[in-house]
Motif scaffolding. Structure first.
Motif, PDB file in Angstrom:
ATOM      1  N   VAL A  52      67.882 -27.748   5.253  1.00 11.80           N
ATOM      2  CA  VAL A  52      68.637 -28.894   4.759  1.00 11.80           C
ATOM      3  C   VAL A  52      69.650 -29.356   5.797  1.00 11.80           C
ATOM      4  O   VAL A  52      69.987 -28.632   6.726  1.00 11.80           O
ATOM      5  N   LYS A  53      70.094 -30.572   5.626  1.00 13.60           N
ATOM      6  CA  LYS A  53      71.136 -31.146   6.479  1.00 13.60           C
ATOM      7  C   LYS A  53      72.370 -31.369   5.597  1.00 13.60           C
ATOM      8  O   LYS A  53      72.262 -31.410   4.374  1.00 13.60           O
ATOM      9  N   THR A  54      73.512 -31.526   6.209  1.00 16.97           N
ATOM     10  CA  THR A  54      74.743 -31.689   5.429  1.00 16.97           C
ATOM     11  C   THR A  54      74.651 -32.872   4.466  1.00 16.97           C
ATOM     12  O   THR A  54      75.162 -32.804   3.355  1.00 16.97           O
ATOM     13  N   GLU A  55      73.974 -33.949   4.881  1.00 17.81           N
ATOM     14  CA  GLU A  55      73.860 -35.111   4.000  1.00 17.81           C
ATOM     15  C   GLU A  55      72.918 -34.869   2.813  1.00 17.81           C
ATOM     16  O   GLU A  55      72.867 -35.665   1.883  1.00 17.81           O
ATOM     17  N   ASP A  56      72.166 -33.761   2.811  1.00 21.16           N
ATOM     18  CA  ASP A  56      71.277 -33.407   1.704  1.00 21.16           C
ATOM     19  C   ASP A  56      71.994 -32.655   0.584  1.00 21.16           C
ATOM     20  O   ASP A  56      71.409 -32.382  -0.456  1.00 21.16           O
ATOM     21  N   ILE A  57      73.261 -32.301   0.793  1.00 21.85           N
ATOM     22  CA  ILE A  57      73.960 -31.385  -0.116  1.00 21.85           C
ATOM     23  C   ILE A  57      75.106 -32.083  -0.832  1.00 21.85           C
ATOM     24  O   ILE A  57      75.876 -32.823  -0.221  1.00 21.85           O
ATOM     25  N   GLN A  58      75.215 -31.825  -2.130  1.00 21.86           N
ATOM     26  CA  GLN A  58      76.367 -32.260  -2.927  1.00 21.86           C
ATOM     27  C   GLN A  58      77.007 -31.015  -3.523  1.00 21.86           C
ATOM     28  O   GLN A  58      76.318 -30.204  -4.147  1.00 21.86           O
ATOM     29  N   VAL A  59      78.301 -30.867  -3.333  1.00 22.15           N
ATOM     30  CA  VAL A  59      79.045 -29.739  -3.883  1.00 22.15           C
ATOM     31  C   VAL A  59      80.213 -30.313  -4.662  1.00 22.15           C
ATOM     32  O   VAL A  59      80.967 -31.136  -4.127  1.00 22.15           O
ATOM     33  N   LYS A  60      80.361 -29.909  -5.918  1.00 18.51           N
ATOM     34  CA  LYS A  60      81.517 -30.366  -6.680  1.00 18.51           C
ATOM     35  C   LYS A  60      81.919 -29.319  -7.702  1.00 18.51           C
ATOM     36  O   LYS A  60      81.123 -28.465  -8.094  1.00 18.51           O
ATOM     37  N   PHE A  61      83.180 -29.412  -8.086  1.00 18.80           N
ATOM     38  CA  PHE A  61      83.733 -28.536  -9.107  1.00 18.80           C
ATOM     39  C   PHE A  61      83.948 -29.353 -10.367  1.00 18.80           C
ATOM     40  O   PHE A  61      84.524 -30.437 -10.313  1.00 18.80           O
ATOM     41  N   VAL A  62      83.497 -28.842 -11.487  1.00 23.32           N
ATOM     42  CA  VAL A  62      83.738 -29.450 -12.784  1.00 23.32           C
ATOM     43  C   VAL A  62      84.391 -28.375 -13.642  1.00 23.32           C
ATOM     44  O   VAL A  62      83.729 -27.417 -14.053  1.00 23.32           O
ATOM     45  N   GLU A  63      85.715 -28.530 -13.819  1.00 25.57           N
ATOM     46  CA  GLU A  63      86.536 -27.543 -14.511  1.00 25.57           C
ATOM     47  C   GLU A  63      86.367 -26.174 -13.854  1.00 25.57           C
ATOM     48  O   GLU A  63      86.799 -25.998 -12.736  1.00 25.57           O
ATOM     49  N   THR A  64      85.692 -25.241 -14.504  1.00 22.63           N
ATOM     50  CA  THR A  64      85.566 -23.891 -13.923  1.00 22.63           C
ATOM     51  C   THR A  64      84.159 -23.608 -13.410  1.00 22.63           C
ATOM     52  O   THR A  64      83.777 -22.449 -13.267  1.00 22.63           O
ATOM     53  N   THR A  65      83.402 -24.655 -13.144  1.00 24.67           N
ATOM     54  CA  THR A  65      82.030 -24.485 -12.676  1.00 24.67           C
ATOM     55  C   THR A  65      81.828 -25.143 -11.314  1.00 24.67           C
ATOM     56  O   THR A  65      82.237 -26.282 -11.107  1.00 24.67           O
ATOM     57  N   LEU A  66      81.222 -24.426 -10.407  1.00 28.57           N
ATOM     58  CA  LEU A  66      80.812 -24.973  -9.118  1.00 28.57           C
ATOM     59  C   LEU A  66      79.384 -25.461  -9.281  1.00 28.57           C
ATOM     60  O   LEU A  66      78.508 -24.708  -9.716  1.00 28.57           O
ATOM     61  N   GLU A  67      79.133 -26.733  -8.970  1.00 20.99           N
ATOM     62  CA  GLU A  67      77.790 -27.309  -9.070  1.00 20.99           C
ATOM     63  C   GLU A  67      77.303 -27.694  -7.675  1.00 20.99           C
ATOM     64  O   GLU A  67      78.023 -28.324  -6.911  1.00 20.99           O
TER      65      GLU A  67
END
Length: 144
Positions: A52-67
């Motif tokens: 994968v490349k950096t532009e292929d990845i989405q990282v986010k936090f929703v309350e107490t969950t890392l998605e």
């Protein structure tokens, strides 16, 4: 004989196409595996992310969950046709974070790094609820 050979080749291509799509669907249904590690100051979540490349990845936090969502696409090569599709896929994973790792929108200490060896490493301080994290490439050894 040419008609039989062409028919056989067409049948093989159809089977390979279905197998490739089928394998992609199986991979996409499985949650993205991860390791959760801990030090005194922070947590480290490590996902496998080969190709994968950096532009292929989405990282986010929703309350107490890392998605995490990875949309991996493969490059096309001049002069070649895709015979066995299935290497491009979308993978998702989530990690319920421990109670002492709550993320705030203003905390700049959470970081995600895509390493050269094909892992996504997300570091979360132990004192940090919805935040998107930019993914950076690991610097070359020469730049350090």
């Amino acid at each position: 004989m040419t008609g039989v050979t062409e028919y056989g080749r067409s049948a093989v291509n159809a089977v390979l196409s279905r197998v490739g799509r089928g394998m992609g669907h199986v991979q996409e249904r499985k949650p993205l595996p991860y390791d959760l590690l801990e030090s005194e100051e922070e947590y480290l979540i490590v996902f496998d992310a080969p190709g994968v490349k950096t532009e292929d990845i989405q990282v986010k936090f929703v309350e107490t969950t890392l998605e995490v969502r990875i949309d991996r696409f493969r490059d096309f090569y001049d002069g070649f046709e895709m015979r066995f599709p299935g290497r491009g896929l979308s993978l998702t994973g989530s990690v319920e974070l421990p109670e002492d790792a709550s993320v705030t929108k203003t905390d700049a200490n959470a970081a995600a790094t895509l390493t050269r060896s094909g892992t996504l490493q997300v570091k979360i301080p132990k004192t940090m609820n919805t935040k998107t994290v930019a993914v950076e490439e690991e610097p070359d050894e020469d730049e350090e």
